[in-house]
Design an enzyme around this catalytic site. Structure first.
Site, PDB file in Angstrom:
ATOM      1  N   ASP A 163      28.173 -76.077 -53.725  1.00  0.00           N
ATOM      2  CA  ASP A 163      27.470 -74.778 -53.514  1.00  0.00           C
ATOM      3  C   ASP A 163      27.853 -73.550 -54.603  1.00  0.00           C
ATOM      4  OD1 ASP A 163      25.351 -72.864 -52.340  1.00  0.00           O
ATOM      5  OD2 ASP A 163      25.107 -74.563 -51.301  1.00  0.00           O
ATOM      6  N   ASP A 186      38.846 -72.443 -61.937  1.00  0.00           N
ATOM      7  CA  ASP A 186      40.104 -71.954 -61.273  1.00  0.00           C
ATOM      8  C   ASP A 186      40.131 -72.531 -60.017  1.00  0.00           C
ATOM      9  OD1 ASP A 186      38.500 -70.253 -59.907  1.00  0.00           O
ATOM     10  OD2 ASP A 186      38.691 -68.789 -61.400  1.00  0.00           O
ATOM     11  N   ASP A 188      40.059 -70.630 -57.286  1.00  0.00           N
ATOM     12  CA  ASP A 188      39.252 -69.755 -56.309  1.00  0.00           C
ATOM     13  C   ASP A 188      37.888 -69.843 -56.153  1.00  0.00           C
ATOM     14  OD1 ASP A 188      38.909 -67.550 -54.525  1.00  0.00           O
ATOM     15  OD2 ASP A 188      39.277 -66.205 -56.165  1.00  0.00           O
ATOM     16  N   HIS A 195      24.957 -67.984 -50.786  1.00  0.00           N
ATOM     17  CA  HIS A 195      24.090 -69.027 -50.394  1.00  0.00           C
ATOM     18  C   HIS A 195      25.173 -70.107 -49.883  1.00  0.00           C
ATOM     19  CE1 HIS A 195      22.238 -73.159 -50.966  1.00  0.00           C
ATOM     20  NE2 HIS A 195      21.161 -72.328 -50.824  1.00  0.00           N
ATOM     21  N   SER A 364      17.931 -75.836 -47.838  1.00  0.00           N
ATOM     22  CA  SER A 364      19.081 -75.539 -48.065  1.00  0.00           C
ATOM     23  C   SER A 364      19.860 -75.537 -46.685  1.00  0.00           C
ATOM     24  CB  SER A 364      19.361 -74.444 -49.177  1.00  0.00           C
ATOM     25  OG  SER A 364      19.473 -74.665 -50.393  1.00  0.00           O
TER      26      SER A 364
END
Length: 602
Positions: A163, A186, A188, A195, A364
């Site tokens: 996501d 990366d 992170d 979302h 979702s």
């Protein structure tokens, strides 16, 4: 390109005469709503303020059922006659709320009455968490999650969230396992859109902790995989990479609340790769109110999730425009509620909410509810395969009244929890028996095949590790052609049930395509003139053993011998003047050998 919430601009709405199309047409034709936006949240119905009171009146020993009923009628209460309660010396009554105090006092004053008590409300043993927003999470009782919590609230099962990233805020504190950011490349994967954090909170938001809301699987972990940017969009290649990354991390449940209407090969391959690693991919079906397939939800083996309203029917809302769940039983498998209370990324508040929680609507949100329930199933049955989890969810889903929506219906967590089939089928034997010899083609049969859970899906026969064939109905039998080979053949039957559990049975058979040896050891030579009675002696041998030796004259079998030493006495006057003599040996599996022709004349 793929987008969060499945909000890629969709094709024109599909037309048709099925019930789903009828519901859409009716919603479009309805008068415009006075709402300026879709309803923000769904609150459970309040209890009536002035409803009737329910009491149980107990009588002293010796009071008959007739006397009890007469006394209660004289008191002016409504009696619910119950023979079972009468056996206890009691009756249930209903009293108008306004008269409760007066009636209770009158009943207690009667010397025949032993007690008067409120008829207490009892409920199923569903676990109710103490999170302050839980009363607004009506989507969870709708799919029986609280009943499932009575069995398990989860374990350290990890669910990957592909996501916009996930930030460990609020109820997600301690639940997030950092994964990878495929947008910025990366380590992170923090959320810069909100979302992914909302999705993750529905799966693993900590429950019964006295704050916020409750996710479905309180003890589960979330692997954060960022493939969408701050606008909620991204590339299919990034989503594919995220799915592969999660599968390589050993995650068995992968939530993908995004999609596009183009079926890319890279995403298809990523899904297949995850499936080969034993992972179940669960994906949202999209929010464009169309039957067109959204990917990756529509790929084979993906559990595609549509959205339902509070009546457990397809979510459709029309205002200035219409929105709602995508549909199609040929690709949408199950459904779950369209709207939920979810964690809100700080800084993304709306006028109706604070910085911590918001209403999260769309498929979702439907998909992570299914992922959370799947994690509960995996918590209770750690050995369950992805097929077993899918089978439990689909076989217990509640079909909607609206047809043309999903293949199975809206999920039911508690029923699915009790339906997980983690037990292997049975196979007790194989025919032919061990080390049996055969020539050419042999039929290998699996015997004693059964399954008490989901049922046998198929039985597959392997020879030397290579698939020979499958059979889907009993008796399970497959033919194997040994060609001209000789020697041991390692067979294996693999019986697989509908939940993906399997059992094996190994058996070694001996391929024997080698002809026996045979020769005439005594008798007239080729070209000899014969008369009277002639004796022919024969030797024959084979590792499988000789079944019989035959005498052929002019191509026809005229005599047989089944015991060594083999010999034939031939009265030549019974045969033509010219005789062509051959000896044929037949071994135990049917291989044959024939001597060269000897021609005799008489």
């Amino acid at each position: 390109m793929v987008l969060a919430l499945g909000i890629v601009p969709g094709p024109a709405r599909a037309a048709g005469g099925d019930d789903m199309a009828d519901r859409i047409a009716a919603a479009q034709a309805a008068p415009a709503s006075s709402e300026t936006r879709p309803p923000a949240r769904r609150i459970g119905p309040a209890a009536p303020a002035n409803g009737p009171a329910h009491l149980v009146v107990g009588y002293r020993a010796g009071t008959s059922a007739t006397a009890m009923a007469g006394h209660l009628r004289a008191t002016g209460v409504s009696v619910r006659a119950d023979a079972s309660l009468a056996s206890l010396g009691a009756q249930a009554v209903t009293v108008p709320a306004a008269d409760l105090a007066e009636v209770t006092a009158a009943l207690r004053a009667d010397p025949r009455v032993a007690y008067v008590e409120a008829d207490a409300v009892v409920q199923a043993t569903a676990l109710t968490p103490n999170d302050p927003l839980y009363p607004q999470q009506t989507e969870l009782p709708q799919i029986t999650v609280p009943d499932a919590w009575s069995t398990t609230t989860g374990s350290a099962v990890t669910v990957a969230v592909i996501d916009t990233g996930v930030s460990p805020v609020g109820d997600l504190a301690g639940a997030v396992v950092p994964g990878w950011d495929f947008v910025n490349n990366d380590a992170d994967p923090s959320d810069d859109q909100g979302h992914g954090t909302a999705v993750a909170s529905l799966i693993a938001g900590r429950g019964n902790d006295g704050v916020g809301m409750a996710g479905v699987c309180w003890s589960c972990k979330v692997l954060a995989v960022k493939t969408l940017d701050a606008t909620g969009s991204g590339l299919a290649s990034a989503s594919a990479a995220g799915i592969v990354f999660a599968a390589d991390k050993g995650v068995k449940i992968i939530n993908v609340s995004l999609g596009g209407y183009t079926a890319t090969q890279v995403e298809k391959d990523a899904v297949a790769y995850a499936q080969s690693k034993g992972a179940l991919v669960i994906a949202s079906a999209g929010n464009d109110l169309v039957a067109d397939k959204l990917y990756p939800a529509a790929f084979d083996g993906v559990l595609a999730v549509g959205g339902t309203d509070e009546d457990s029917e397809p979510y459709i809302f029309c205002w200035l425009w219409c929105e709602g769940t995508n549909y199609g039983p040929d690709w949408v498998d199950v459904a779950a509620p369209w709207c939920s209370i979810a964690a809100n990324l700080p800084g993304y508040s709306t006028p109706e909410t604070d910085d911590d929680y918001d209403v999260f609507c769309g498929t979702s949100g439907s998909a992570p509810l299914v992922s959370g329930v799947t994690a509960l199933l995996k918590s209770k049955s750690p050995g369950a395969t992805s097929a077993a989890l899918t089978q439990a969810l689909t076989s217990t889903a509640r079909p909607t009244q609206t047809t043309g929506f999903t293949q199975f219906g809206e999920i039911r967590a508690a029923a699915a929890l009790s339906r997980v089939d983690a037990s292997a089928p049975k196979i007790t034997g194989v025919a032919p028996g061990p080390n049996a010899r055969f020539r050419g083609t042999v039929t290998v049969t699996a015997t004693g095949v059964s399954d008490t859970g989901s049922g046998v899906a198929y039985a597959a026969l392997y020879a030397g590790g290579k698939l020979v064939g499958r059979d889907t109905t009993a008796p399970y039998a497959v033919k194997y052609n040994s060609g001209k080979s000789n020697g041991p053949v390692a067979f294996q039957w693999r019986v697989v049930d509908r939940a993906g559990n399997s059992a094996v049975f190994n058996r070694t058979l001996i391929a024997d395509n080698k002809a026996p040896t045979v020769k005439i050891t005594s008798g007239p030579k080729n070209g000899a003139k014969v008369k009277g009675t002639v004796t022919v002696k024969v030797s024959a041998g084979d590792t499988a053993g000789i079944n019989r030796v035959e005498l052929l004259i002019n191509g026809k079998v005229v005599a047989k011998d089944v015991s060594a030493a083999y010999a034939f006495k031939i009265k030549v006057s019974k045969f033509p003047k010219t005789m062509k003599i051959q000896i044929r040996a037949v071994d135990k599996v049917g291989n044959t050998a024939v001597t060269t022709v000897r021609t005799w004349k008489r």
